[in-house]
Design a protein around this motif. Structure first.
Motif, PDB file in Angstrom:
ATOM      1  N   ILE A   1       0.956  -0.974  -0.219  1.00 45.98           N
ATOM      2  CA  ILE A   1      -0.078  -0.174   0.136  1.00 45.98           C
ATOM      3  C   ILE A   1       0.826   0.909  -0.231  1.00 45.98           C
ATOM      4  CG2 ILE A   1      -1.722   1.145   1.538  1.00 45.98           C
ATOM      5  CD1 ILE A   1      -2.175  -1.626   2.553  1.00 45.98           C
ATOM      6  N   SER A   2       0.588   2.242  -0.722  1.00 44.60           N
ATOM      7  CA  SER A   2       0.988   3.572  -1.218  1.00 44.60           C
ATOM      8  C   SER A   2       0.688   4.348   0.164  1.00 44.60           C
ATOM      9  CB  SER A   2       1.153   4.030  -2.169  1.00 44.60           C
ATOM     10  OG  SER A   2       2.307   5.065  -2.468  1.00 44.60           O
ATOM     11  N   ASP A   3       0.883   5.588   0.157  1.00 45.36           N
ATOM     12  CA  ASP A   3       0.443   6.490   1.044  1.00 45.36           C
ATOM     13  C   ASP A   3       0.214   7.401  -0.145  1.00 45.36           C
ATOM     14  OD1 ASP A   3       2.942   8.037   0.024  1.00 45.36           O
ATOM     15  OD2 ASP A   3       2.847   9.387   1.586  1.00 45.36           O
ATOM     16  N   ILE A   4      -0.040   7.337  -0.982  1.00 46.98           N
ATOM     17  CA  ILE A   4      -0.878   7.783  -2.509  1.00 46.98           C
ATOM     18  C   ILE A   4      -2.093   7.320  -2.693  1.00 46.98           C
ATOM     19  CG2 ILE A   4      -0.120   7.069  -3.747  1.00 46.98           C
ATOM     20  CD1 ILE A   4      -0.287  10.824  -4.187  1.00 46.98           C
ATOM     21  N   ASN A   5      -1.972   6.138  -1.477  1.00 49.48           N
ATOM     22  CA  ASN A   5      -3.773   5.847  -2.110  1.00 49.48           C
ATOM     23  C   ASN A   5      -4.245   5.830  -3.532  1.00 49.48           C
ATOM     24  OD1 ASN A   5      -5.423   4.022  -0.432  1.00 49.48           O
ATOM     25  ND2 ASN A   5      -6.571   5.799   0.775  1.00 49.48           N
TER      26      ASN A   5
ATOM     27  N   ARG B   1      -5.435  18.656  -0.800  1.00 49.27           N
ATOM     28  CA  ARG B   1      -4.925  17.774  -2.363  1.00 49.27           C
ATOM     29  C   ARG B   1      -4.516  16.305  -1.794  1.00 49.27           C
ATOM     30  NH1 ARG B   1       0.193  21.241  -4.212  1.00 49.27           N
ATOM     31  NH2 ARG B   1      -0.885  20.072  -6.337  1.00 49.27           N
ATOM     32  N   TYR B   2      -5.566  15.460  -2.864  1.00 50.25           N
ATOM     33  CA  TYR B   2      -5.112  14.460  -2.964  1.00 50.25           C
ATOM     34  C   TYR B   2      -4.554  14.193  -4.487  1.00 50.25           C
ATOM     35  CZ  TYR B   2      -7.665  13.103   1.605  1.00 50.25           C
ATOM     36  OH  TYR B   2      -7.674  12.600   3.159  1.00 50.25           O
ATOM     37  N   TRP B   3      -4.783  12.706  -4.972  1.00 42.96           N
ATOM     38  CA  TRP B   3      -5.037  12.804  -6.266  1.00 42.96           C
ATOM     39  C   TRP B   3      -5.891  10.898  -6.994  1.00 42.96           C
ATOM     40  CZ3 TRP B   3      -2.381  15.691  -9.909  1.00 42.96           C
ATOM     41  CH2 TRP B   3      -1.480  17.072  -8.830  1.00 42.96           C
ATOM     42  N   ARG B   4      -5.850  10.938  -7.465  1.00 51.24           N
ATOM     43  CA  ARG B   4      -6.659   9.475  -7.703  1.00 51.24           C
ATOM     44  C   ARG B   4      -5.855   8.910  -8.573  1.00 51.24           C
ATOM     45  NH1 ARG B   4      -8.934   6.724 -11.809  1.00 51.24           N
ATOM     46  NH2 ARG B   4      -8.675   8.658 -13.428  1.00 51.24           N
ATOM     47  N   ASP B   5      -4.830   9.441  -8.997  1.00 51.84           N
ATOM     48  CA  ASP B   5      -3.835   8.587  -9.547  1.00 51.84           C
ATOM     49  C   ASP B   5      -2.833   9.538 -10.476  1.00 51.84           C
ATOM     50  OD1 ASP B   5      -4.245   9.809 -12.299  1.00 51.84           O
ATOM     51  OD2 ASP B   5      -5.747   8.593 -13.118  1.00 51.84           O
ATOM     52  N   SER B   6      -1.863   9.517 -10.890  1.00 55.76           N
ATOM     53  CA  SER B   6      -0.355  10.699 -11.138  1.00 55.76           C
ATOM     54  C   SER B   6      -1.121  11.736 -12.108  1.00 55.76           C
ATOM     55  CB  SER B   6       0.130  10.023 -12.196  1.00 55.76           C
ATOM     56  OG  SER B   6       0.921   8.412 -11.681  1.00 55.76           O
ATOM     57  N   TRP B   7      -2.241  11.627 -12.793  1.00 57.70           N
ATOM     58  CA  TRP B   7      -2.737  13.169 -13.498  1.00 57.70           C
ATOM     59  C   TRP B   7      -3.666  13.753 -13.268  1.00 57.70           C
ATOM     60  CZ3 TRP B   7      -1.294   7.395 -15.273  1.00 57.70           C
ATOM     61  CH2 TRP B   7      -0.114   7.450 -16.089  1.00 57.70           C
TER      62      TRP B   7
END
Length: 199
Positions: free
Chosen positions: A49-53, A162-168
């Motif tokens: 699991i990554s903290d970026i989730n 701020r969150y990210w669903r994926d890299s973009w």
């Protein structure tokens, strides 16, 4: 001449070869092997699991409140047992937090599901679905979608996370003066995945 050659040979035989030293990555200090519960919904790639989730294809959710036990620490991640399955959570984007503090974000001693039982049904449903709704508290947002990464959110008291669903695909959760979700802003795909439907 013979004496000089003999002396050179003797010297060569007594020279100790240089020891090759290999660099090793530093080991983190040992931390507490806590038992508790997963703080929030986290997405696993199978055993990590990554903290970026990221909400990416191929990931699956490990639910908030899953029994958790930290089994060890290694460089930028900690190992744990989640309901009998080995996992590791990696600190990819929150490196301004010590590894032990990072681990204690995710493994909490109080069962979140007990807190959730006191929430309104719509809020409970949103958390279980991994979605955010206006009016939710910061704690409820954390349970639903995890911590925002510290590299972009140094203070959890900030009015916007701020969150990210994926890299973009970024989305932002903004709070009002009472600490309740005011708006969730992002591209249509991100919002379709994270924003709870309005009743």
């Amino acid at each position: 001449m013979f004496k000089r050659l003999a002396a050179a040979a003797l010297l060569a035989a007594t020279v100790v070869p240089a020891t090759v030293v290999h660099a090793q990555r530093p080991s983190p200090p040992p931390g507490p092997l806590l038992s508790g519960y997963l703080c929030c919904n986290m997405r696993t790639y199978g055993n990590s699991i990554s903290d970026i989730n990221y909400d990416e294809q191929g990931t699956s959710i490990v639910a908030v409140g899953t029994p958790a036990r930290i089994t060890g620490y290694d460089f930028r991640w900690f190992n744990l047992d989640l309901a009998g399955k080995p996992q590791r959570i990696k600190n990819d984007y929150s490196r301004n937090i010590t590894l032990i503090d990072f681990a204690q974000r995710y493994v909490v001693t109080e069962d979140p599901k007990q807190k959730m039982a006191a929430f309104p049904p719509a809020v409970r449903d949103a958390i279980v679905a991994g979605k955010v709704a206006p009016g939710m508290t910061r704690e409820q947002v954390l349970m639903a979608i995890g911590y925002p990464v510290a590299s972009e959110n140094p203070s959890l008291d900030a009015p916007t996370w701020r969150y990210w669903r994926d890299s973009w695909s970024e989305y932002q959760v903004s709070f009002d003066g009472k600490g309740l979700v005011k708006t969730v802003v992002g591209d249509p795909v991100a919002l379709s995945r994270v924003l709870a439907p309005t009743p």
